[in-house]
Motif scaffolding. Structure first.
Motif, PDB file in Angstrom:
ATOM      1  N   LEU A  59      21.071 -36.744  88.375  1.00  0.00           N
ATOM      2  CA  LEU A  59      21.605 -38.028  87.931  1.00  0.00           C
ATOM      3  C   LEU A  59      22.798 -38.479  88.762  1.00  0.00           C
ATOM      4  O   LEU A  59      23.275 -39.600  88.606  1.00  0.00           O
ATOM      5  N   ASN A  60      23.291 -37.598  89.628  1.00  0.00           N
ATOM      6  CA  ASN A  60      24.342 -37.979  90.569  1.00  0.00           C
ATOM      7  C   ASN A  60      24.205 -37.138  91.835  1.00  0.00           C
ATOM      8  O   ASN A  60      23.373 -36.236  91.912  1.00  0.00           O
ATOM      9  N   ASP A  61      25.020 -37.445  92.840  1.00  0.00           N
ATOM     10  CA  ASP A  61      24.905 -36.772  94.139  1.00  0.00           C
ATOM     11  C   ASP A  61      25.165 -35.274  94.043  1.00  0.00           C
ATOM     12  O   ASP A  61      24.503 -34.478  94.707  1.00  0.00           O
ATOM     13  N   ASP A  62      26.137 -34.871  93.222  1.00  0.00           N
ATOM     14  CA  ASP A  62      26.442 -33.443  93.090  1.00  0.00           C
ATOM     15  C   ASP A  62      25.237 -32.663  92.565  1.00  0.00           C
ATOM     16  O   ASP A  62      25.025 -31.507  92.937  1.00  0.00           O
ATOM     17  N   ALA A  63      24.450 -33.279  91.724  1.00  0.00           N
ATOM     18  CA  ALA A  63      23.293 -32.593  91.140  1.00  0.00           C
ATOM     19  C   ALA A  63      22.209 -32.312  92.176  1.00  0.00           C
ATOM     20  O   ALA A  63      21.410 -31.384  91.994  1.00  0.00           O
ATOM     21  N   GLU A  64      22.187 -33.073  93.257  1.00  0.00           N
ATOM     22  CA  GLU A  64      21.199 -32.836  94.311  1.00  0.00           C
ATOM     23  C   GLU A  64      21.302 -31.407  94.847  1.00  0.00           C
ATOM     24  O   GLU A  64      20.298 -30.777  95.149  1.00  0.00           O
ATOM     25  N   ASP A  65      22.537 -30.881  94.947  1.00  0.00           N
ATOM     26  CA  ASP A  65      22.749 -29.507  95.418  1.00  0.00           C
ATOM     27  C   ASP A  65      22.228 -28.479  94.428  1.00  0.00           C
ATOM     28  O   ASP A  65      21.825 -27.389  94.810  1.00  0.00           O
ATOM     29  N   ASP A  69      15.581 -26.376  93.851  1.00  0.00           N
ATOM     30  CA  ASP A  69      14.368 -25.589  93.605  1.00  0.00           C
ATOM     31  C   ASP A  69      13.289 -26.457  92.965  1.00  0.00           C
ATOM     32  O   ASP A  69      13.573 -27.503  92.400  1.00  0.00           O
ATOM     33  N   ASN A  70      12.054 -25.974  93.023  1.00  0.00           N
ATOM     34  CA  ASN A  70      10.964 -26.647  92.327  1.00  0.00           C
ATOM     35  C   ASN A  70      10.842 -26.025  90.941  1.00  0.00           C
ATOM     36  O   ASN A  70      10.464 -24.873  90.807  1.00  0.00           O
ATOM     37  N   LYS A  72       9.013 -27.333  88.337  1.00  0.00           N
ATOM     38  CA  LYS A  72       7.803 -27.743  87.609  1.00  0.00           C
ATOM     39  C   LYS A  72       7.012 -26.524  87.139  1.00  0.00           C
ATOM     40  O   LYS A  72       6.698 -25.626  87.911  1.00  0.00           O
ATOM     41  N   GLY A  73       6.697 -26.515  85.837  1.00  0.00           N
ATOM     42  CA  GLY A  73       5.895 -25.456  85.248  1.00  0.00           C
ATOM     43  C   GLY A  73       6.681 -24.235  84.790  1.00  0.00           C
ATOM     44  O   GLY A  73       6.135 -23.360  84.130  1.00  0.00           O
ATOM     45  N   LYS A  74       7.965 -24.174  85.121  1.00  0.00           N
ATOM     46  CA  LYS A  74       8.772 -23.029  84.702  1.00  0.00           C
ATOM     47  C   LYS A  74       9.196 -23.205  83.248  1.00  0.00           C
ATOM     48  O   LYS A  74       9.304 -24.318  82.754  1.00  0.00           O
ATOM     49  N   ASN A  75       9.480 -22.085  82.575  1.00  0.00           N
ATOM     50  CA  ASN A  75       9.972 -22.204  81.210  1.00  0.00           C
ATOM     51  C   ASN A  75      11.451 -22.592  81.242  1.00  0.00           C
ATOM     52  O   ASN A  75      12.115 -22.493  82.276  1.00  0.00           O
ATOM     53  N   ILE A  76      11.960 -23.017  80.108  1.00  0.00           N
ATOM     54  CA  ILE A  76      13.310 -23.559  80.064  1.00  0.00           C
ATOM     55  C   ILE A  76      14.363 -22.489  80.348  1.00  0.00           C
ATOM     56  O   ILE A  76      15.373 -22.755  80.999  1.00  0.00           O
ATOM     57  N   GLU A  77      14.139 -21.262  79.893  1.00  0.00           N
ATOM     58  CA  GLU A  77      15.109 -20.195  80.143  1.00  0.00           C
ATOM     59  C   GLU A  77      15.236 -19.907  81.635  1.00  0.00           C
ATOM     60  O   GLU A  77      16.339 -19.774  82.167  1.00  0.00           O
ATOM     61  N   GLU A  78      14.108 -19.829  82.322  1.00  0.00           N
ATOM     62  CA  GLU A  78      14.107 -19.582  83.760  1.00  0.00           C
ATOM     63  C   GLU A  78      14.801 -20.732  84.502  1.00  0.00           C
ATOM     64  O   GLU A  78      15.580 -20.513  85.433  1.00  0.00           O
ATOM     65  N   THR A  79      14.533 -21.941  84.058  1.00  0.00           N
ATOM     66  CA  THR A  79      15.151 -23.115  84.674  1.00  0.00           C
ATOM     67  C   THR A  79      16.668 -23.100  84.481  1.00  0.00           C
ATOM     68  O   THR A  79      17.420 -23.336  85.425  1.00  0.00           O
ATOM     69  N   LEU A  80      17.113 -22.795  83.259  1.00  0.00           N
ATOM     70  CA  LEU A  80      18.554 -22.728  82.998  1.00  0.00           C
ATOM     71  C   LEU A  80      19.225 -21.627  83.814  1.00  0.00           C
ATOM     72  O   LEU A  80      20.339 -21.812  84.311  1.00  0.00           O
ATOM     73  N   ASN A  81      18.560 -20.494  83.945  1.00  0.00           N
ATOM     74  CA  ASN A  81      19.122 -19.410  84.753  1.00  0.00           C
ATOM     75  C   ASN A  81      19.284 -19.830  86.210  1.00  0.00           C
ATOM     76  O   ASN A  81      20.301 -19.540  86.842  1.00  0.00           O
TER      77      ASN A  81
END
Length: 159
Positions: A59-65, A69-70, A72-81
């Motif tokens: 949602l902003n430039d800092d988030a681009e960094d 990673d890709n 898509k398809g990952k569970n939420i815990e893995e994504t948060l980690n």
């Protein structure tokens, strides 16, 4: 005579298979929960009914960094980690920090459920999150967010 009967049966079976596969694909890509995290960076996570990530949006430039990673398809815990790993790696958070996070959820995942998952991911990095849950986002918040390049949840919190 048998060929005349078999061909329509095969056609019907193929149509049914295509229909079922299409239904599964469409339902697995349907967004049923949206989560916004404002830490600076500001990130939006979209989930399907199985709590699998459909996409993660900067949602902003800092988030681009942070979302290189890709997901898509990952569970939420893995994504948060991965997101918390990237926050530490890129210097947005450090071990021992008290980190303010504005959280907004919309959809079938509850604020409380996601807050617990988020807290766990941060604590594994020895970061103490101060999670501020935003209950409501208005259309005005969404308009202001676009204007100032921040999330609607952050606008709601500031107001």
């Amino acid at each position: 005579m048998k060929k005349k009967v078999i061909i329509p049966i095969i056609a019907v079976i193929l149509v049914l298979i295509i229909g079922v596969v299409s239904f599964v694909i469409i339902n697995n890509n349907k967004i049923v929960s949206t989560i916004t995290l404002d830490i600076n960076p500001s990130i939006e996570i979209n989930l399907n009914k199985n709590e699998k990530v459909i996409n993660v949006i900067a949602l902003n430039d800092d988030a681009e960094d942070i979302i290189d990673d890709n997901f898509k398809g990952k569970n939420i815990e893995e994504t948060l980690n991965t997101i918390t790993d990237n926050l530490v790696e890129k210097g947005y958070a450090n071990e021992g920090d008290l980190l303010e996070v504005i959280l907004y959820t919309d959809g079938i995942i509850s604020d409380k459920e996601f807050e617990e998952k988020l807290t766990k991911a941060f604590r594994e990095k020895r970061i103490s999150p101060d999670i501020i849950v935003v209950e409501n986002v208005t259309e005005e918040d969404e308009e202001l967010a676009k204007k100032y390049n921040i999330s609607p949840a952050k606008v709601s919190y500031i107001k």
